[in-house]
Write an enzyme that holds these catalytic residues in place. Structure first.
Site, PDB file in Angstrom:
ATOM      1  N   ASN A 194       0.848  -1.348  -0.035  1.00 27.61           N
ATOM      2  CA  ASN A 194      -0.022  -0.069  -0.134  1.00 27.61           C
ATOM      3  C   ASN A 194       0.989   1.217   0.194  1.00 27.61           C
ATOM      4  O   ASN A 194       2.113   1.084  -0.077  1.00 27.61           O
ATOM      5  CB  ASN A 194      -0.920  -0.203   1.289  1.00 27.61           C
ATOM      6  CG  ASN A 194      -0.127  -0.084   2.627  1.00 27.61           C
ATOM      7  OD1 ASN A 194       0.518   0.747   2.780  1.00 27.61           O
ATOM      8  ND2 ASN A 194      -0.898  -0.652   3.411  1.00 27.61           N
ATOM      9  N   LEU A 195       0.335   2.460  -0.201  1.00 21.24           N
ATOM     10  CA  LEU A 195       1.167   3.604  -0.180  1.00 21.24           C
ATOM     11  C   LEU A 195       1.903   3.907   0.924  1.00 21.24           C
ATOM     12  O   LEU A 195       3.028   4.331   1.000  1.00 21.24           O
ATOM     13  CB  LEU A 195       0.167   4.782  -0.358  1.00 21.24           C
ATOM     14  CG  LEU A 195       0.707   6.258  -0.612  1.00 21.24           C
ATOM     15  CD1 LEU A 195       1.846   6.137  -1.882  1.00 21.24           C
ATOM     16  CD2 LEU A 195      -0.136   7.258  -0.728  1.00 21.24           C
ATOM     17  N   SER A 196       1.567   3.731   2.250  1.00 19.67           N
ATOM     18  CA  SER A 196       2.305   3.848   3.269  1.00 19.67           C
ATOM     19  C   SER A 196       3.473   3.018   3.210  1.00 19.67           C
ATOM     20  O   SER A 196       4.816   3.334   3.683  1.00 19.67           O
ATOM     21  CB  SER A 196       1.508   3.601   4.648  1.00 19.67           C
ATOM     22  OG  SER A 196       2.270   3.648   5.644  1.00 19.67           O
ATOM     23  N   GLU A 197       3.367   1.548   2.925  1.00 22.15           N
ATOM     24  CA  GLU A 197       4.314   0.659   2.884  1.00 22.15           C
ATOM     25  C   GLU A 197       5.416   0.994   1.915  1.00 22.15           C
ATOM     26  O   GLU A 197       6.618   0.916   2.071  1.00 22.15           O
ATOM     27  CB  GLU A 197       3.956  -0.831   2.714  1.00 22.15           C
ATOM     28  CG  GLU A 197       2.922  -1.164   3.835  1.00 22.15           C
ATOM     29  CD  GLU A 197       2.201  -2.307   3.578  1.00 22.15           C
ATOM     30  OE1 GLU A 197       1.470  -3.258   4.202  1.00 22.15           O
ATOM     31  OE2 GLU A 197       1.819  -2.637   2.135  1.00 22.15           O
ATOM     32  N   ASP A 263      -5.678  -8.111   1.401  1.00 20.93           N
ATOM     33  CA  ASP A 263      -5.885  -9.645   0.987  1.00 20.93           C
ATOM     34  C   ASP A 263      -6.666  -9.712  -0.334  1.00 20.93           C
ATOM     35  O   ASP A 263      -6.590 -10.700  -1.010  1.00 20.93           O
ATOM     36  CB  ASP A 263      -6.269 -10.429   2.407  1.00 20.93           C
ATOM     37  CG  ASP A 263      -5.563 -10.155   3.547  1.00 20.93           C
ATOM     38  OD1 ASP A 263      -4.401  -9.958   3.312  1.00 20.93           O
ATOM     39  OD2 ASP A 263      -6.224 -10.526   4.669  1.00 20.93           O
TER      40      ASP A 263
END
EC number: 2.7.1.167
Length: 473
Positions: A194-197, A263
């Protein structure tokens, strides 16, 4: 982007990673505790759902694909609950059970569809990485895609052994990454942060151009086949080597809970790729699936009918002119919702008031009306040289514009009998003054328990008469 439903029944996928149990306590809240300023929940319902890698496998199975799962649990009641839920869903789960450690459990206390508290029961697993790798390698021959569902809980210790084993067999590897070291996913076919990761690894991205540039650099550094960054309300961005970035807008209508959305993305991607879809199409399907699942409460899977409806909305096939394959999918979905299917057919060369009235009456016989239309060659055989006046595409377009008509499909034969055998309507309708047994296709429909009804025609309304009147002028 043109999307269609893949053959998920031909899509075996192996999921390896951190399995956990998502446990929910639902209850009513009507007062504050006298002991502390916290609400008191009177628990009325308990619910267990597979979480983490188990939820990925559950999503794959819910789409109708074959899901195999390898993970690590304790030897306890939570592991038994997980195993039973997965077995009931059709997931082939193979757990490495460890006596000295508990199965990971995420307990959520819920009231009025709101999460009040989450309690985590977990310890990092001390996994036998070699034994797990042996289990995985023994299953690779049975699958078309490998998914690494990594939550950083210890089930995945040596990512490279698994990635290289799959690559040696030309099996794509999809990884849902965690942590601050994406180098452990080197050589994967696709990773889905995701963007944060993603920004944890590459730094903050001021705009899409910077995101694309940093993503391409990361792909090159880690020898990745592709990179998909999920961006919440901003949709998804797919990067591939030598291809322009593909930005897909978010499809969620309402967002209730983002639990398990990642998921759903990787499971839909994996199942679609295993079914033979190209990556952009698989990403499009995953984007639709994510838009569905965030509208549900808690960890949830989406079903094939739910995804099919989303595809139909996306392609504008909830109503209108359809090919036979699209029509059969639409019928399947309608029947899943208990709708009665009505069928009628004709040439409909010049649409007139009699047709409109008749089609409205036909629609009233059920919930969905299909109109089968003779193609141009069959109209010529039936009506003679000079007919049809309007091509089949134009005739179908006009019919599709009527409020009474749900779906329009053409057929090449002189009669609709072959089409009826495939569509199998609940009700076959024809207009005329003859008996039911004289209706073409009546025996086919009655043989499987369907109904045949004859409706009266509107007087002084005939296409042939209209054509002849025009010619006389």
């Amino acid at each position: 982007m043109k999307l269609s439903m893949p053959r998920f029944d031909q899509a075996p996928v192996l999921v390896v990673g951190d399995v956990m149990l998502d446990r929910y306590w639902h209850g009513a809240t009507s007062r504050i505790s006298p002991e502390a300023p916290v609400p008191v929940v009177r628990v009325e319902q308990h619910e267990d759902r597979p979480g983490g890698a188990a939820n990925v496998a559950l999503n794959i199975a819910a789409l109708g694909a074959q899901a195999l799962l390898v993970g690590v649990t304790g030897r306890d009641e939570a592991a038994d609950s997980l195993a039973n839920s997965l077995k009931a869903a059709g997931v082939d789960a193979r757990f490495q059970r460890i006596d000295s450690q508990p199965t990971i459990v995420k307990l959520r206390v819920m009231s009025r569809h709101q999460q009040l508290l989450r309690v985590d029961f977990e310890e990092p697993f001390r996994t036998d990485a070699a034994a797990l790798a042996v289990d995985v390698e023994s299953l690779l021959a049975k699958v078309k895609v490998l998914v690494l569902s990594d939550y950083g809980k210890g089930a995945l210790q040596n990512h490279q052994v698994l990635i290289q084993a799959a690559r040696a067999r030309n099996i794509p590897v999809l990884a849902d990454p965690k942590g601050k070291d994406f180098a452990i996913y080197r050589g994967a076919s696709l990773i889905t942060p995701n963007l944060s990761e993603f920004e944890t690894i590459v730094g903050r991205c001021a705009d899409e151009a910077e995101l694309v540039a940093k993503g391409q650099a990361l792909m090159s550094e880690l020898d990745l086949g592709a990179l998909l960054v999920t961006r919440g309300e901003h949709g998804m961005t797919l990067l591939r080597d030598g291809q322009p970035a593909l930005h897909l807008p978010a499809r969620a209508r309402e967002v209730f809970d983002v639990t398990g959305a990642g998921d759903t993305v990787i499971s839909t991607l994996a199942a679609a790729l295993a079914a033979g879809e190209e990556l952009p199409s698989a990403v499009g399907l995953a984007n639709l699936a994510a838009g569905i699942v965030v509208g549900k409460l808690g960890t949830a899977a989406i079903s094939a009918p739910e995804l099919r409806r989303a595809v139909q909305r996306e392609q504008g096939s909830e109503r209108g002119v359809l090919g036979l394959e699209q029509l059969l999918l639409a019928i399947e979905d309608a029947r899943a919702h208990g709708e009665k299917i009505v069928f009628t057919n004709g040439c409909f060369d010049i649409l007139h008031a009699g047709h409109v009235t008749y089609l409205e009456q036909a629609r009233a016989q059920g919930d969905r009306l299909i109109v089968g239309v003779n193609d141009d060659a069959s109209v010529t055989r039936l009506k003679g040289v000079g007919r049809p006046i309007n091509s089949v595409d134009r005739r179908m377009a006009v019919l599709a514009g009527l409020g009474a008509v749900d779906w329009v499909v053409s057929f090449a034969e002189d009669t609709p009998e072959r089409l009826l055998e495939q569509v199998r309507p609940d009700v076959l309708v024809k207009g005329g003054d003859y008996g039911v047994e004289q209706v073409v296709g009546a025996q086919i429909v009655k043989a499987y328990g369907g109904e045949v009804r004859v409706l009266g025609l509107v007087e002084n309304s005939s296409t042939t008469a209209i054509v002849e009147k025009i010619r006389q002028r």
